[in-house]
Design a protein around this motif. Structure first.
Motif, PDB file in Angstrom:
ATOM      1  N   VAL A   1      34.254  24.840 -37.528  1.00 14.06           N
ATOM      2  CA  VAL A   1      34.462  24.814 -36.081  1.00 14.06           C
ATOM      3  C   VAL A   1      35.857  25.383 -35.796  1.00 14.06           C
ATOM      4  O   VAL A   1      36.839  24.953 -36.390  1.00 14.06           O
ATOM      5  N   PHE A   2      35.898  26.369 -34.896  1.00 15.51           N
ATOM      6  CA  PHE A   2      37.168  26.961 -34.478  1.00 15.51           C
ATOM      7  C   PHE A   2      37.557  26.398 -33.116  1.00 15.51           C
ATOM      8  O   PHE A   2      36.695  26.092 -32.297  1.00 15.51           O
ATOM      9  N   PHE A   3      38.853  26.302 -32.893  1.00 15.81           N
ATOM     10  CA  PHE A   3      39.369  25.765 -31.633  1.00 15.81           C
ATOM     11  C   PHE A   3      40.269  26.790 -30.962  1.00 15.81           C
ATOM     12  O   PHE A   3      41.078  27.445 -31.617  1.00 15.81           O
ATOM     13  N   VAL A   4      40.108  26.918 -29.642  1.00 15.75           N
ATOM     14  CA  VAL A   4      40.980  27.741 -28.818  1.00 15.75           C
ATOM     15  C   VAL A   4      41.397  26.847 -27.656  1.00 15.75           C
ATOM     16  O   VAL A   4      40.558  26.281 -26.965  1.00 15.75           O
ATOM     17  N   ALA A   5      42.717  26.720 -27.459  1.00  8.95           N
ATOM     18  CA  ALA A   5      43.217  25.833 -26.404  1.00  8.95           C
ATOM     19  C   ALA A   5      44.052  26.628 -25.418  1.00  8.95           C
ATOM     20  O   ALA A   5      44.746  27.569 -25.785  1.00  8.95           O
ATOM     21  N   ASP A   6      43.962  26.246 -24.169  1.00  8.78           N
ATOM     22  CA  ASP A   6      44.785  26.838 -23.115  1.00  8.78           C
ATOM     23  C   ASP A   6      46.247  26.459 -23.367  1.00  8.78           C
ATOM     24  O   ASP A   6      46.544  25.422 -23.951  1.00  8.78           O
ATOM     25  N   ASP A   7      47.178  27.326 -22.933  1.00  9.98           N
ATOM     26  CA  ASP A   7      48.601  27.049 -23.113  1.00  9.98           C
ATOM     27  C   ASP A   7      49.013  25.722 -22.490  1.00  9.98           C
ATOM     28  O   ASP A   7      49.857  25.012 -23.021  1.00  9.98           O
ATOM     29  N   ASN A   8      48.413  25.376 -21.378  1.00  7.52           N
ATOM     30  CA  ASN A   8      48.801  24.164 -20.662  1.00  7.52           C
ATOM     31  C   ASN A   8      47.868  22.992 -20.933  1.00  7.52           C
ATOM     32  O   ASN A   8      47.944  21.973 -20.259  1.00  7.52           O
ATOM     33  N   ALA A   9      46.991  23.133 -21.919  1.00  2.00           N
ATOM     34  CA  ALA A   9      46.060  22.051 -22.250  1.00  2.00           C
ATOM     35  C   ALA A   9      46.823  20.896 -22.884  1.00  2.00           C
ATOM     36  O   ALA A   9      47.836  21.088 -23.551  1.00  2.00           O
TER      37      ALA A   9
ATOM     38  N   GLU B   1      39.141  33.927 -20.414  1.00  7.07           N
ATOM     39  CA  GLU B   1      40.389  34.192 -19.730  1.00  7.07           C
ATOM     40  C   GLU B   1      41.284  32.959 -19.780  1.00  7.07           C
ATOM     41  O   GLU B   1      40.832  31.842 -19.579  1.00  7.07           O
ATOM     42  N   GLY B   2      42.560  33.204 -20.083  1.00 13.01           N
ATOM     43  CA  GLY B   2      43.529  32.116 -20.049  1.00 13.01           C
ATOM     44  C   GLY B   2      43.568  31.261 -21.302  1.00 13.01           C
ATOM     45  O   GLY B   2      44.134  30.199 -21.285  1.00 13.01           O
ATOM     46  N   THR B   3      42.976  31.709 -22.414  1.00  8.21           N
ATOM     47  CA  THR B   3      43.038  30.901 -23.620  1.00  8.21           C
ATOM     48  C   THR B   3      44.230  31.322 -24.456  1.00  8.21           C
ATOM     49  O   THR B   3      44.715  32.441 -24.349  1.00  8.21           O
ATOM     50  N   ALA B   4      44.677  30.439 -25.264  1.00  9.38           N
ATOM     51  CA  ALA B   4      45.829  30.720 -26.125  1.00  9.38           C
ATOM     52  C   ALA B   4      45.677  29.915 -27.396  1.00  9.38           C
ATOM     53  O   ALA B   4      44.865  28.984 -27.450  1.00  9.38           O
ATOM     54  N   PRO B   5      46.452  30.229 -28.403  1.00 12.01           N
ATOM     55  CA  PRO B   5      46.414  29.392 -29.599  1.00 12.01           C
ATOM     56  C   PRO B   5      46.801  27.964 -29.272  1.00 12.01           C
ATOM     57  O   PRO B   5      47.467  27.702 -28.279  1.00 12.01           O
TER      58      PRO B   5
END
Length: 167
Positions: free
Chosen positions: A110-118, A157-161
């Motif tokens: 399972v890979f995870f992508v989190a928003d900068d402000n998450a 859109e809007g995802t970040a490490p």
């Protein structure tokens, strides 16, 4: 007025001048420095060891990631998405368990992508839920500097490490 004559006398040293280096103060300073370094060195080794894989640019991107990979996205609001399908936090573990049960044991990634402000807590909760659902390997889908997700991860859109905890 009478003048007194002052007589000067010279004291001769008892022995000849010594040109040797006095080693005792040098040894004392070196031992003090050794003790300081022995005390400070263990305090400096409180780092987290992280193995970062080397990246390669692929000419042909893999097939649709929805068929081969599970990508969990954590939005700024704390909502979860699995392969661009929004999932309620209460149904997250059950849905991920069903999806992982269709895969072989060694393919439960399972890979995870989190928003900068998450919220970091929401990301950790998503990772804990994935482990509880039966995932064997957890990873972070990297993102290129321009904002595009590297091939193989689901672009949104809007995802970040994932955010890293402060040191």
């Amino acid at each position: 007025m009478t003048q007194k004559r002052i007589r000067r006398s010279w004291v001769k040293p008892a022995s000849a001048p010594n040109a040797d280096i006095n080693v005792t103060p040098l040894v004392d300073v070196v031992l003090v420095l050794l003790i300081i370094f022995m005390v400070v060195t263990p305090l400096m080794e409180k780092d987290l060891e992280v193995r970062v894989p080397e990246t390669e640019l692929e000419e042909n991107p893999p097939s649709d990631p929805n068929d081969t990979q599970l990508v969990v996205q954590v939005a700024e609001s704390g909502d979860y998405s699995i392969n661009t399908e929004k999932i309620a936090p209460a149904d997250y573990v059950a849905r991920l368990t069903r999806m992982l049960n269709t895969k072989k044991q060694d393919e439960r990634v399972v890979f995870f992508v989190a928003d900068d402000n998450a919220s970091y807590g929401k990301l950790v909760a998503a990772m804990d839920g994935a482990k509880a659902a039966g995932a064997k390997v957890l990873g972070f889908a990297p993102q290129e500097p321009g904002g595009a997700v590297v091939p193989g991860a689901t672009p949104t859109e809007g995802t970040a490490p994932a955010p890293t905890p402060p040191r």
